[in-house]
Motif scaffolding. Structure first.
Motif, PDB file in Angstrom:
ATOM      1  N   VAL A 126       0.837  -1.202   0.000  1.00 18.72           N
ATOM      2  CA  VAL A 126       0.000   0.000   0.000  1.00 18.72           C
ATOM      3  C   VAL A 126       0.870   1.248   0.000  1.00 18.72           C
ATOM      4  CG1 VAL A 126      -1.806   1.248   1.238  1.00 18.72           C
ATOM      5  CG2 VAL A 126      -1.886  -1.238   1.130  1.00 18.72           C
ATOM      6  N   LEU A 127       1.945   1.237   0.779  1.00 17.16           N
ATOM      7  CA  LEU A 127       2.855   2.382   0.813  1.00 17.16           C
ATOM      8  C   LEU A 127       3.477   2.604  -0.565  1.00 17.16           C
ATOM      9  CD1 LEU A 127       4.237   4.594   2.444  1.00 17.16           C
ATOM     10  CD2 LEU A 127       5.984   2.921   3.089  1.00 17.16           C
ATOM     11  N   SER A 128       3.891   1.551  -1.204  1.00 11.89           N
ATOM     12  CA  SER A 128       4.462   1.650  -2.549  1.00 11.89           C
ATOM     13  C   SER A 128       3.421   2.197  -3.530  1.00 11.89           C
ATOM     14  CB  SER A 128       4.948   0.278  -2.999  1.00 11.89           C
ATOM     15  OG  SER A 128       5.377   0.320  -4.320  1.00 11.89           O
ATOM     16  N   PHE A 129       2.188   1.757  -3.411  1.00 10.06           N
ATOM     17  CA  PHE A 129       1.110   2.251  -4.271  1.00 10.06           C
ATOM     18  C   PHE A 129       0.943   3.761  -4.119  1.00 10.06           C
ATOM     19  CE2 PHE A 129      -3.299   3.594  -4.533  1.00 10.06           C
ATOM     20  CZ  PHE A 129      -3.602   3.251  -5.844  1.00 10.06           C
ATOM     21  N   PHE A 130       0.872   4.244  -2.881  1.00  4.27           N
ATOM     22  CA  PHE A 130       0.682   5.680  -2.655  1.00  4.27           C
ATOM     23  C   PHE A 130       1.913   6.488  -3.060  1.00  4.27           C
ATOM     24  CE2 PHE A 130      -3.042   4.507  -0.181  1.00  4.27           C
ATOM     25  CZ  PHE A 130      -3.916   5.518  -0.538  1.00  4.27           C
ATOM     26  N   ARG A 131       3.094   5.923  -2.901  1.00  6.49           N
ATOM     27  CA  ARG A 131       4.302   6.632  -3.337  1.00  6.49           C
ATOM     28  C   ARG A 131       4.313   6.822  -4.855  1.00  6.49           C
ATOM     29  NH1 ARG A 131       9.019   3.955   0.467  1.00  6.49           N
ATOM     30  NH2 ARG A 131       8.618   5.268   2.282  1.00  6.49           N
ATOM     31  N   LYS A 132       3.754   5.869  -5.576  1.00  4.00           N
ATOM     32  CA  LYS A 132       3.683   5.984  -7.032  1.00  4.00           C
ATOM     33  C   LYS A 132       2.579   6.948  -7.463  1.00  4.00           C
ATOM     34  CE  LYS A 132       5.441   1.371  -7.881  1.00  4.00           C
ATOM     35  NZ  LYS A 132       5.058  -0.004  -8.186  1.00  4.00           N
ATOM     36  N   LYS A 133       1.473   6.976  -6.737  1.00  4.73           N
ATOM     37  CA  LYS A 133       0.311   7.772  -7.143  1.00  4.73           C
ATOM     38  C   LYS A 133       0.403   9.246  -6.731  1.00  4.73           C
ATOM     39  CE  LYS A 133      -2.202   4.785  -9.234  1.00  4.73           C
ATOM     40  NZ  LYS A 133      -2.606   4.974 -10.617  1.00  4.73           N
TER      41      LYS A 133
ATOM     42  N   ALA B 179      -5.872   9.458  -5.835  1.00  6.11           N
ATOM     43  CA  ALA B 179      -5.169   8.291  -5.297  1.00  6.11           C
ATOM     44  C   ALA B 179      -6.134   7.367  -4.558  1.00  6.11           C
ATOM     45  CB  ALA B 179      -4.039   8.736  -4.375  1.00  6.11           C
ATOM     46  N   ILE B 180      -7.093   7.938  -3.826  1.00  3.56           N
ATOM     47  CA  ILE B 180      -8.066   7.117  -3.105  1.00  3.56           C
ATOM     48  C   ILE B 180      -8.943   6.343  -4.089  1.00  3.56           C
ATOM     49  CG2 ILE B 180     -10.139   7.212  -1.660  1.00  3.56           C
ATOM     50  CD1 ILE B 180      -8.796   9.500  -0.116  1.00  3.56           C
ATOM     51  N   THR B 181      -9.350   6.996  -5.160  1.00  5.87           N
ATOM     52  CA  THR B 181     -10.156   6.326  -6.180  1.00  5.87           C
ATOM     53  C   THR B 181      -9.393   5.148  -6.791  1.00  5.87           C
ATOM     54  OG1 THR B 181     -11.277   8.405  -6.686  1.00  5.87           O
ATOM     55  CG2 THR B 181     -11.428   6.659  -8.329  1.00  5.87           C
ATOM     56  N   ASP B 182      -8.132   5.379  -7.133  1.00  3.37           N
ATOM     57  CA  ASP B 182      -7.301   4.312  -7.700  1.00  3.37           C
ATOM     58  C   ASP B 182      -7.031   3.212  -6.674  1.00  3.37           C
ATOM     59  OD1 ASP B 182      -7.268   5.719 -10.049  1.00  3.37           O
ATOM     60  OD2 ASP B 182      -5.248   6.535  -9.758  1.00  3.37           O
ATOM     61  N   PHE B 183      -6.901   3.594  -5.404  1.00  3.28           N
ATOM     62  CA  PHE B 183      -6.706   2.619  -4.327  1.00  3.28           C
ATOM     63  C   PHE B 183      -7.903   1.674  -4.258  1.00  3.28           C
ATOM     64  CE2 PHE B 183      -7.944   1.567   0.035  1.00  3.28           C
ATOM     65  CZ  PHE B 183      -6.861   0.802   0.444  1.00  3.28           C
ATOM     66  N   GLY B 184      -9.098   2.237  -4.330  1.00  2.00           N
ATOM     67  CA  GLY B 184     -10.302   1.417  -4.280  1.00  2.00           C
ATOM     68  C   GLY B 184     -10.353   0.404  -5.409  1.00  2.00           C
ATOM     69  N   GLU B 185      -9.950   0.821  -6.604  1.00  2.00           N
ATOM     70  CA  GLU B 185      -9.939  -0.088  -7.754  1.00  2.00           C
ATOM     71  C   GLU B 185      -8.845  -1.150  -7.618  1.00  2.00           C
ATOM     72  OE1 GLU B 185      -9.513   2.463 -11.129  1.00  2.00           O
ATOM     73  OE2 GLU B 185     -11.480   3.383 -10.819  1.00  2.00           O
ATOM     74  N   ARG B 186      -7.673  -0.722  -7.185  1.00  2.00           N
ATOM     75  CA  ARG B 186      -6.522  -1.635  -7.096  1.00  2.00           C
ATOM     76  C   ARG B 186      -6.703  -2.696  -6.010  1.00  2.00           C
ATOM     77  NH1 ARG B 186      -3.103  -4.756  -5.901  1.00  2.00           N
ATOM     78  NH2 ARG B 186      -0.849  -4.578  -6.053  1.00  2.00           N
ATOM     79  N   PHE B 187      -7.231  -2.299  -4.844  1.00  2.00           N
ATOM     80  CA  PHE B 187      -7.335  -3.219  -3.705  1.00  2.00           C
ATOM     81  C   PHE B 187      -8.770  -3.699  -3.457  1.00  2.00           C
ATOM     82  CE2 PHE B 187      -3.422  -0.829  -2.972  1.00  2.00           C
ATOM     83  CZ  PHE B 187      -2.529  -1.865  -2.775  1.00  2.00           C
ATOM     84  N   ASP B 188      -9.683  -3.364  -4.360  1.00  2.00           N
ATOM     85  CA  ASP B 188     -11.084  -3.792  -4.290  1.00  2.00           C
ATOM     86  C   ASP B 188     -11.732  -3.399  -2.953  1.00  2.00           C
ATOM     87  OD1 ASP B 188     -13.374  -4.883  -5.392  1.00  2.00           O
ATOM     88  OD2 ASP B 188     -12.991  -6.861  -4.501  1.00  2.00           O
ATOM     89  N   ILE B 189     -11.626  -2.114  -2.628  1.00  2.46           N
ATOM     90  CA  ILE B 189     -12.211  -1.555  -1.407  1.00  2.46           C
ATOM     91  C   ILE B 189     -13.273  -0.544  -1.814  1.00  2.46           C
ATOM     92  CG2 ILE B 189     -11.722  -0.235   0.706  1.00  2.46           C
ATOM     93  CD1 ILE B 189     -10.335  -2.922   0.687  1.00  2.46           C
TER      94      ILE B 189
END
Length: 108
Positions: free
Chosen positions: A7-14, A46-56
């Motif tokens: 998750v940290l890596s995901f947010f660092r990229k986004k 980033a939150i929108t992409d997080f929801g798609e990536r981690f299915d939340i």
């Protein structure tokens, strides 16, 4: 299984990377308040992409609990040592990591 590092890596990229006046990089950490780290628009995307990536289901996040955030004035530290008193809760990467592990948004 999702890890904190995933998750940290995901947010660092986004999210855009921060730096000092001497061009030293400031990497995002698990417990950094995202409101202090970057603009609200960047956080929303980033939150929108997080929801798609981690299915939340990110629609469960109530942004009124986290915004508006009082941003410290750059020169404030030269005039006072008192911290800015926040009326809202910090939104951190750790919150997203714990929610990704659980499979749903845990906070609010």
């Amino acid at each position: 299984m999702v890890t904190d590092e995933d998750v940290l890596s995901f947010f660092r990229k986004k999210l855009p990377e921060q730096g000092t006046l001497t061009f030293k990089r400031i990497p995002l950490k698990l417990d950094d308040a995202l409101q202090d780290y970057c603009d609200p628009d960047d956080v929303v995307y980033a939150i929108t992409d997080f929801g798609e990536r981690f299915d939340i289901d990110v629609s469960a996040i109530d942004c009124n609990n986290y915004y508006p955030w009082k941003v410290e004035w750059f020169f404030r530290k030269w005039f006072t040592k008192k911290p800015v008193l926040q009326t809202k809760k910090p939104l951190t990467v750790r919150m997203f990591a714990e929610s990704a592990k659980a499979g749903r948004w845990l906070y609010d």
